[in-house]
Design an enzyme around this catalytic site. Structure first.
Site, PDB file in Angstrom:
ATOM      1  N   LEU A 188      26.633 -16.186  26.235  1.00  0.00           N
ATOM      2  CA  LEU A 188      27.678 -17.207  26.376  1.00  0.00           C
ATOM      3  C   LEU A 188      27.327 -18.507  25.661  1.00  0.00           C
ATOM      4  O   LEU A 188      28.036 -19.490  25.781  1.00  0.00           O
ATOM      5  CB  LEU A 188      27.921 -17.500  27.860  1.00  0.00           C
ATOM      6  CG  LEU A 188      28.501 -16.326  28.661  1.00  0.00           C
ATOM      7  CD1 LEU A 188      28.561 -16.666  30.135  1.00  0.00           C
ATOM      8  CD2 LEU A 188      29.887 -15.956  28.155  1.00  0.00           C
ATOM      9  N   ARG A 189      26.195 -18.490  24.924  1.00  0.00           N
ATOM     10  CA  ARG A 189      25.779 -19.723  24.259  1.00  0.00           C
ATOM     11  C   ARG A 189      26.826 -20.197  23.256  1.00  0.00           C
ATOM     12  O   ARG A 189      27.085 -21.391  23.111  1.00  0.00           O
ATOM     13  CB  ARG A 189      24.427 -19.514  23.582  1.00  0.00           C
ATOM     14  CG  ARG A 189      23.692 -20.814  23.319  1.00  0.00           C
ATOM     15  CD  ARG A 189      22.286 -20.569  22.820  1.00  0.00           C
ATOM     16  NE  ARG A 189      21.344 -20.419  23.901  1.00  0.00           N
ATOM     17  CZ  ARG A 189      20.466 -19.428  24.017  1.00  0.00           C
ATOM     18  NH1 ARG A 189      20.458 -18.476  23.122  1.00  0.00           N
ATOM     19  NH2 ARG A 189      19.624 -19.374  25.010  1.00  0.00           N
ATOM     20  N   GLY A 190      27.446 -19.249  22.556  1.00  0.00           N
ATOM     21  CA  GLY A 190      28.478 -19.600  21.565  1.00  0.00           C
ATOM     22  C   GLY A 190      29.654 -20.325  22.202  1.00  0.00           C
ATOM     23  O   GLY A 190      30.144 -21.336  21.678  1.00  0.00           O
ATOM     24  N   VAL A 233      28.437 -23.962  23.344  1.00  0.00           N
ATOM     25  CA  VAL A 233      28.235 -24.876  22.210  1.00  0.00           C
ATOM     26  C   VAL A 233      29.562 -25.278  21.577  1.00  0.00           C
ATOM     27  O   VAL A 233      29.780 -26.448  21.234  1.00  0.00           O
ATOM     28  CB  VAL A 233      27.286 -24.244  21.159  1.00  0.00           C
ATOM     29  CG1 VAL A 233      27.282 -25.052  19.875  1.00  0.00           C
ATOM     30  CG2 VAL A 233      25.879 -24.130  21.707  1.00  0.00           C
ATOM     31  N   ASP A 237      20.089 -17.805  17.125  1.00  0.00           N
ATOM     32  CA  ASP A 237      21.131 -17.982  18.145  1.00  0.00           C
ATOM     33  C   ASP A 237      20.865 -19.206  19.021  1.00  0.00           C
ATOM     34  O   ASP A 237      21.777 -19.784  19.604  1.00  0.00           O
ATOM     35  CB  ASP A 237      21.184 -16.708  19.011  1.00  0.00           C
ATOM     36  CG  ASP A 237      22.142 -16.861  20.186  1.00  0.00           C
ATOM     37  OD1 ASP A 237      23.342 -17.043  19.931  1.00  0.00           O
ATOM     38  OD2 ASP A 237      21.695 -16.820  21.344  1.00  0.00           O
TER      39      ASP A 237
END
Length: 354
Positions: free
Chosen positions: A289-291, A294, A208
Site C-alpha cells: 500500500l506504499r504507492g 505516497v 519501492d
C-alpha cells in the site's frame, strides 16, 4: 579576524530558481521538502545533467532552522519528535539552560565508501564500561537530522546500508546497539538518491521504499544547451552577482514553500479521489500500500504548494507518475517504466480523454 572570515566563508551555490529545465526533479524535491514523510526521491538520469547541482541548490534555498546550541543532532527546542534524549532531560530539569541558534538546513553527502559505523555512529564500549557513561560518537544520520541526506550513485551502495538509510528515513529514528548498550536518536531527513541507470538499478524491494522516482534526460535542443552552458560559465565567473540577481526569486520560492508547509495539515482529499488513486494502484498491480499512501501525500503537498486546501484531479495527474512508475518493476532485470503505463491507467480510471 581572519578566523571569523574563514568561519563565515561559504562556497557559492548555483541558485535553484536559475536551473533550466529538469522540472520533474525540481518538483519532486520541492514536494519532499514540503512533506518529508513522502519518503525521499530517487533521481535517475544521464551523467552531467545537473543532479548534484539541483540537490545542493534546494538545500541552499531553504529557510534556516532553530536548533539547540552545540547539540550534535540539530535538536528542535520544542518538538519532542525532533529532540535528542539529552535535550529532553535538560528541558525536564531546567528549560532555562537551553540555548538556541539558527542554522542553514543541514545538507549531508554520504560517500560511497562509507562504513556502517560512519553512517550510524559508534559507541565507545571502553569508555562506557570504565566511566559508566554512554560515550556515543554521532554519525552522518545524526548530522542529517532535520535536513537533507544525499547519496550519489546510490545504486552502487551496499544493500544493507541502503536498508539502514531507508529505515531511518521512514521511522525518523536511528538506533545503534553494541555489546548490550543501546542509543536511539532522531534522524528525520529527506533522503535523496541519484544514479546513472547504465551502472545498474536498485533492487525492486529497495526502490519501492523511495517515495518518488524522477527521471532526467540530457537536453537535446541545441539552443537550450547553449543557454545552460552560458549560464553556468557566467555563474562561475561572478557567482556573487548571480546570487544577488536571483535573490528576489529565491525568496519568493522560499516563502511559498514555508506557506505550503503551514497549509499542509489542513489540505483535504475527497474520498472519491482516494478510491480512484487506489484503483490505479490496484490495476497497475503495485505491491503493498506504499504507492497509495505516497500518492495521497504527494497530491496534498502539491495542492498546498499551489495554495489550495483541497486536492484536485490536476494535482494527482502531476504527481502520480513520479509516485508509481518505479513500483511496477517486479524483475530486477526489467527497466523502469517511463511513465506511459501509469499515465494510460490514470486516464482510464479518472475518465480523462487523451
Amino acid at each position: 579576524m581572519v578566523q571569523d572570515d574563514l568561519k563565515n566563508f561559504t562556497t557559492p551555490v548555483f541558485p535553484f530558481t536559475a536551473i533550466v529545465g529538469q522540472e520533474e526533479m525540481k518538483l519532486a524535491l520541492q514536494l519532499n521538502v514540503i512533506d518529508p514523510k513522502i519518503g525521499g526521491v530517487m533521481i535517475m538520469g544521464d551523467r552531467g545533467t545537473g543532479k548534484s547541482t539541483t540537490i545542493r541548490a534546494i538545500a541552499d534555498l531553504l529557510p534556516k532552522i532553530e536548533v539547540v546550541t552545540d547539540d550534535p543532532f540539530n535538536s528542535h527546542p520544542t518538538n519532542l519528535e525532533l529532540m535528542s534524549n539529552e535535550v529532553k532531560s535538560i528541558i525536564q530539569k531546567n528549560p532555562a539552560d537551553i540555548k538556541t541558534e539558527w542554522i542553514k538546513i543541514p545538507m549531508v553527502d554520504l560517500p560511497l565508501g562509507a562504513t556502517e559505523d560512519r553512517v550510524c555512529g559508534t559507541i565507545d564500549i571502553e569508555k562506557a564500561l570504565t566511566e559508566g557513561i554512554k560515550a556515543f560518537e554521532p554519525g552522518l544520520l545524526a548530522k542529517a537530522n532535520r535536513g537533507i541526506l544525499y547519496v550519489d550513485e546510490v545504486n552502487l551502495l551496499d544493500d544493507h546500508l541502503v536498508d539502514i538509510l531507508l529505515d531511518s528515513a521512514a521511522s525518523g529514528w536511528n538506533t545503534v546497539e553494541r555489546e548490550g548498550i543501546s542509543i536511539r536518536h532522531p534522524a528525520r531527513f529527506v533522503l535523496v538518491g541519484s544514479g546513472n541507470p547504465e551502472e545498474g538499478e536498485l533492487r525492486p524491494q529497495l526502490l519501492d521504499r523511495f517515495g518518488m522516482h524522477a527521471e532526467i534526460r540530457t537536453v537535446k535542443d541545441p539552443i537550450l544547451r547553449v543557454k545552460v552552458v552560458e549560464e553556468r560559465t557566467s555563474f562561475d565567473q561572478s557567482p556573487m552577482i548571480w546570487i544577488e540577481n536571483y535573490e528576489s526569486q529565491q525568496q519568493e520560492l522560499r516563502d511559498r514553500i514555508v506557506e505550503a508547509q503551514q497549509l499542509l495539515p489542513t489540505v483535504e482529499i475527497d474520498y472519491e479521489l482516494r478510491i480512484k488513486i487506489s484503483e490505479v494502484c490496484s490495476r497497475l498491480d503495485v505491491d503493498g500500500l506504499r504507492g497509495d499512501i505516497v500518492t495521497n501525500r504527494a497530491a496534498r503537498a502539491h495542492a498546498a504548494y499551489h495554495n489550495r486546501d483541497k486536492v484536485t484531479i490536476e494535482d494527482i495527474s502531476k504527481i502520480i507518475t513520479l509516485c508509481l512508475r518505479h513500483r511496477l518493476r517486479k524483475d530486477p532485470l526489467e527497466s523502469i517504466d517511463s511513465g506511459d503505463k501509469v499515465n494510460k491507467i490514470f486516464k482510464e480510471v479518472f475518465e480523462l480523454e487523451d
